[in-house]
Design an enzyme around this catalytic site. Structure first.
Site, PDB file in Angstrom:
ATOM      1  N   CYS A 113       6.986  -9.515 -20.468  1.00  0.00           N
ATOM      2  CA  CYS A 113       5.698  -8.810 -20.558  1.00  0.00           C
ATOM      3  C   CYS A 113       5.558  -7.999 -21.843  1.00  0.00           C
ATOM      4  O   CYS A 113       4.454  -7.626 -22.223  1.00  0.00           O
ATOM      5  CB  CYS A 113       5.503  -7.923 -19.334  1.00  0.00           C
ATOM      6  SG  CYS A 113       5.439  -8.894 -17.817  1.00  0.00           S
ATOM      7  N   HIS A 254      -0.244  -3.328 -21.152  1.00  0.00           N
ATOM      8  CA  HIS A 254       0.104  -4.523 -20.376  1.00  0.00           C
ATOM      9  C   HIS A 254      -0.476  -4.360 -18.973  1.00  0.00           C
ATOM     10  O   HIS A 254      -0.418  -3.280 -18.381  1.00  0.00           O
ATOM     11  CB  HIS A 254       1.627  -4.657 -20.318  1.00  0.00           C
ATOM     12  CG  HIS A 254       2.086  -5.707 -19.364  1.00  0.00           C
ATOM     13  ND1 HIS A 254       1.642  -7.007 -19.435  1.00  0.00           N
ATOM     14  CD2 HIS A 254       2.926  -5.648 -18.287  1.00  0.00           C
ATOM     15  CE1 HIS A 254       2.206  -7.702 -18.457  1.00  0.00           C
ATOM     16  NE2 HIS A 254       2.986  -6.901 -17.746  1.00  0.00           N
ATOM     17  N   ASN A 284      -1.379 -10.387 -13.691  1.00  0.00           N
ATOM     18  CA  ASN A 284      -0.419 -10.205 -14.782  1.00  0.00           C
ATOM     19  C   ASN A 284      -0.166 -11.564 -15.433  1.00  0.00           C
ATOM     20  O   ASN A 284       0.494 -12.417 -14.846  1.00  0.00           O
ATOM     21  CB  ASN A 284       0.865  -9.604 -14.197  1.00  0.00           C
ATOM     22  CG  ASN A 284       1.932  -9.362 -15.261  1.00  0.00           C
ATOM     23  OD1 ASN A 284       1.797  -9.802 -16.394  1.00  0.00           O
ATOM     24  ND2 ASN A 284       2.988  -8.674 -14.868  1.00  0.00           N
TER      25      ASN A 284
HETATM   26  N1  COA Z   1       1.178  -8.311   1.139  1.00  0.00           N
HETATM   27  C1  COA Z   1       1.414  -7.480   2.182  1.00  0.00           C
HETATM   28  N2  COA Z   1       2.539  -6.751   2.291  1.00  0.00           N
HETATM   29  C2  COA Z   1       3.443  -6.850   1.291  1.00  0.00           C
HETATM   30  C3  COA Z   1       3.251  -7.671   0.184  1.00  0.00           C
HETATM   31  C4  COA Z   1       2.060  -8.436   0.130  1.00  0.00           C
HETATM   32  N3  COA Z   1       1.774  -9.257  -0.900  1.00  0.00           N
HETATM   33  N4  COA Z   1       4.312  -7.556  -0.641  1.00  0.00           N
HETATM   34  C5  COA Z   1       5.147  -6.681  -0.076  1.00  0.00           C
HETATM   35  N5  COA Z   1       4.627  -6.256   1.099  1.00  0.00           N
HETATM   36  C6  COA Z   1       5.209  -5.299   2.051  1.00  0.00           C
HETATM   37  C7  COA Z   1       6.702  -5.190   1.906  1.00  0.00           C
HETATM   38  O1  COA Z   1       7.347  -6.209   2.626  1.00  0.00           O
HETATM   39  C8  COA Z   1       6.957  -3.813   2.481  1.00  0.00           C
HETATM   40  O2  COA Z   1       6.948  -3.910   3.855  1.00  0.00           O
HETATM   41  P1  COA Z   1       7.997  -3.036   4.737  1.00  0.00           P
HETATM   42  O3  COA Z   1       7.632  -1.607   4.404  1.00  0.00           O
HETATM   43  O4  COA Z   1       7.693  -3.461   6.112  1.00  0.00           O
HETATM   44  O5  COA Z   1       9.345  -3.418   4.233  1.00  0.00           O
HETATM   45  C9  COA Z   1       5.722  -3.019   2.067  1.00  0.00           C
HETATM   46  O6  COA Z   1       4.703  -4.005   1.747  1.00  0.00           O
HETATM   47  C10 COA Z   1       5.931  -2.148   0.844  1.00  0.00           C
HETATM   48  O7  COA Z   1       6.586  -2.917  -0.143  1.00  0.00           O
HETATM   49  P2  COA Z   1       6.987  -2.355  -1.538  1.00  0.00           P
HETATM   50  O8  COA Z   1       7.638  -3.436  -2.351  1.00  0.00           O
HETATM   51  O9  COA Z   1       7.691  -1.044  -1.387  1.00  0.00           O
HETATM   52  O10 COA Z   1       5.518  -2.050  -2.136  1.00  0.00           O
HETATM   53  P3  COA Z   1       5.122  -1.363  -3.445  1.00  0.00           P
HETATM   54  O11 COA Z   1       4.140  -0.310  -3.178  1.00  0.00           O
HETATM   55  O12 COA Z   1       6.315  -1.053  -4.316  1.00  0.00           O
HETATM   56  O13 COA Z   1       4.325  -2.528  -4.205  1.00  0.00           O
HETATM   57  C11 COA Z   1       4.607  -4.109  -5.968  1.00  0.00           C
HETATM   58  C12 COA Z   1       4.961  -3.745  -4.552  1.00  0.00           C
HETATM   59  C13 COA Z   1       5.301  -5.439  -6.328  1.00  0.00           C
HETATM   60  C14 COA Z   1       3.112  -4.269  -6.102  1.00  0.00           C
HETATM   61  C15 COA Z   1       5.098  -2.983  -6.902  1.00  0.00           C
HETATM   62  O14 COA Z   1       6.431  -2.681  -6.639  1.00  0.00           O
HETATM   63  C16 COA Z   1       4.965  -3.319  -8.355  1.00  0.00           C
HETATM   64  O15 COA Z   1       3.879  -3.422  -8.882  1.00  0.00           O
HETATM   65  N6  COA Z   1       6.110  -3.450  -9.073  1.00  0.00           N
HETATM   66  C17 COA Z   1       6.095  -3.720 -10.479  1.00  0.00           C
HETATM   67  C18 COA Z   1       5.859  -5.161 -10.606  1.00  0.00           C
HETATM   68  C19 COA Z   1       5.482  -5.605 -11.928  1.00  0.00           C
HETATM   69  O16 COA Z   1       4.446  -5.251 -12.405  1.00  0.00           O
HETATM   70  N7  COA Z   1       6.286  -6.471 -12.547  1.00  0.00           N
HETATM   71  C20 COA Z   1       5.943  -7.164 -13.693  1.00  0.00           C
HETATM   72  C21 COA Z   1       6.640  -6.718 -14.910  1.00  0.00           C
HETATM   73  S1  COA Z   1       6.065  -5.212 -15.533  1.00  0.00           S
END
Ligand code: COA
Length: 329
Positions: A113, A254, A284
């Site tokens: 990224c 980004h 993204n």
């Molecule tokens: N739909 C519904 N529920 C989902 C889900 C989806 N697509 N993806 C994950 N969940 C659930 C998880 O299983 C978890 O459930 P649980 O509490 O029962 O275990 C809950 O939602 C919370 O998950 P979590 O991973 O803690 O959520 P979050 O608030 O951290 O959001 C991302 C997840 C991926 C959106 C976030 O971590 C993120 O944006 N990370 C950076 C990713 C990124 O941008 N990467 C690219 C490079 S910069």
């Protein structure tokens, strides 16, 4: 020494759109979860016949058209991607051939990224060294080819697209490249990667059965790093060049998650109107987010000559980069 300026921007996204509702029919998710946690509403997905080089060539052609120059005038092509058409030859070579850029050398730049920010940093230095007059930097990724559409934690985040900047020498000291702060931290490699297909784990029936050719991510770890690093590195870059954050007319970050962008803007004290957010439409697109967001900023008339622009990215590696440029046109 000449300074480098951004003289043209172009982009391309494939026509097919995958909405959050479409995804909710493929995995256990819903529009509300995706929109509130990430800000993404839909993303564009390349058809089976379209590879990264095809999107890159379209973005490149539009950039050259905007600049009014033939491809033969290019001195170098830097193709930022983690989804090359194949591991070698480089996608830069394929693009050079399709464009007819007969005078260019070039290479692929793998920084996930942060790829595009690193690409324009390199281009700025090639131009300011006085050895290159026209460098095309392309960010292009076909993320849909490496996404596991049974994994709801990753498949909702990414889309496909391409964008490009033409970097040229500037006659004026009041425009163009101001400076950069880039860094890598490989201790984060384990949190976001594609495990198989390289020399460590070459493709085999086993790696395919284990779904190891897809993006694997520890979302919360990457999220925390991105929130901290994007603002820290932006502050480092501004401090390095003695610039007050209030001078930043536009932050073009980004586009990974609207909460990462909002936290960075808040820490820098930037109001909403000074920040470009378009991940609702594209998700993204990895190396393509920054040129796509720049394109949208231009279309909306939000960039003016002389504006101080802050480009910021964080990605797999970990990689992180911030560039400061004064807008040229
Ligand atoms: N739909 C519904 N529920 C989902 C889900 C989806 N697509 N993806 C994950 N969940 C659930 C998880 O299983 C978890 O459930 P649980 O509490 O029962 O275990 C809950 O939602 C919370 O998950 P979590 O991973 O803690 O959520 P979050 O608030 O951290 O959001 C991302 C997840 C991926 C959106 C976030 O971590 C993120 O944006 N990370 C950076 C990713 C990124 O941008 N990467 C690219 C490079 S910069």
């Amino acid at each position: 020494m000449p300074n480098a300026k951004i003289s043209a921007v172009g982009c391309f996204v494939p026509p097919d759109v995958l909405t959050n509702d479409d995804l909710s029919r493929m995995v256990d998710t819903n529009d509300e979860w995706i929109a509130t946690r990430t800000g993404i509403r839909e993303r564009h997905i390349a058809g089976p016949e379209t590879a990264t080089s095809d999107m890159a060539v379209k973005a490149a052609r539009q950039t050259l058209e905007k600049a009014g120059i033939p491809a033969a005038e290019l001195d170098a092509i830097i193709l930022c991607t983690v989804t090359p058409d194949m591991l070698f030859p480089s996608t830069a070579c394929l693009v050079q051939d399709q464009l007819g850029a007969s005078g260019a050398w070039g290479f692929d730049l793998i920084a996930a990224c942060s790829g595009f920010v690193y690409g324009i940093t390199v281009a700025a230095h090639l131009v300011s060294a006085g050895t290159h007059r026209k460098v095309l930097v392309i960010g292009a990724d076909t993320m849909s080819r490496i996404l596991d559409y049974t994994d709801r934690t990753t498949c909702i985040l990414f889309g496909d697209g391409a964008g490009a900047f033409l970097i040229e020498p500037s006659d004026s000291p009041n425009e163009g490249f101001v400076g950069f702060a880039n860094e890598i931290d490989g201790s984060g490699a384990c949190f976001l990667n594609m495990p198989a297909g390289g020399s460590r784990r070459p493709a085999s029936a086993e790696t395919v059965a284990e779904r190891q050719h897809y993006v694997k991510q520890a979302g919360p770890q990457v999220f925390k790093y991105a929130v901290r690093k994007m603002s820290e590195l932006s502050e480092t870059a501004l401090r390095k060049y003695g610039i007050d954050p209030r001078e930043v007319k536009m932050m073009i970050p980004h586009q990974a998650n609207k909460r990462i962008i909002a936290a960075t803007a808040e820490r820098l004290g930037l109001p909403e109107e000074n920040v470009i957010v378009n991940l609702d439409k594209y998700g993204n697109t990895t190396a393509a987010t920054i040129p796509l967001a720049t394109w949208d900023a231009l279309e909306q008339g939000r960039l003016k000559k002389g504006d101080l622009v802050l480009f910021a990215a964080v990605g797999a590696g970990y990689t992180a980069g911030v560039n400061l440029w004064r807008w040229t046109y």
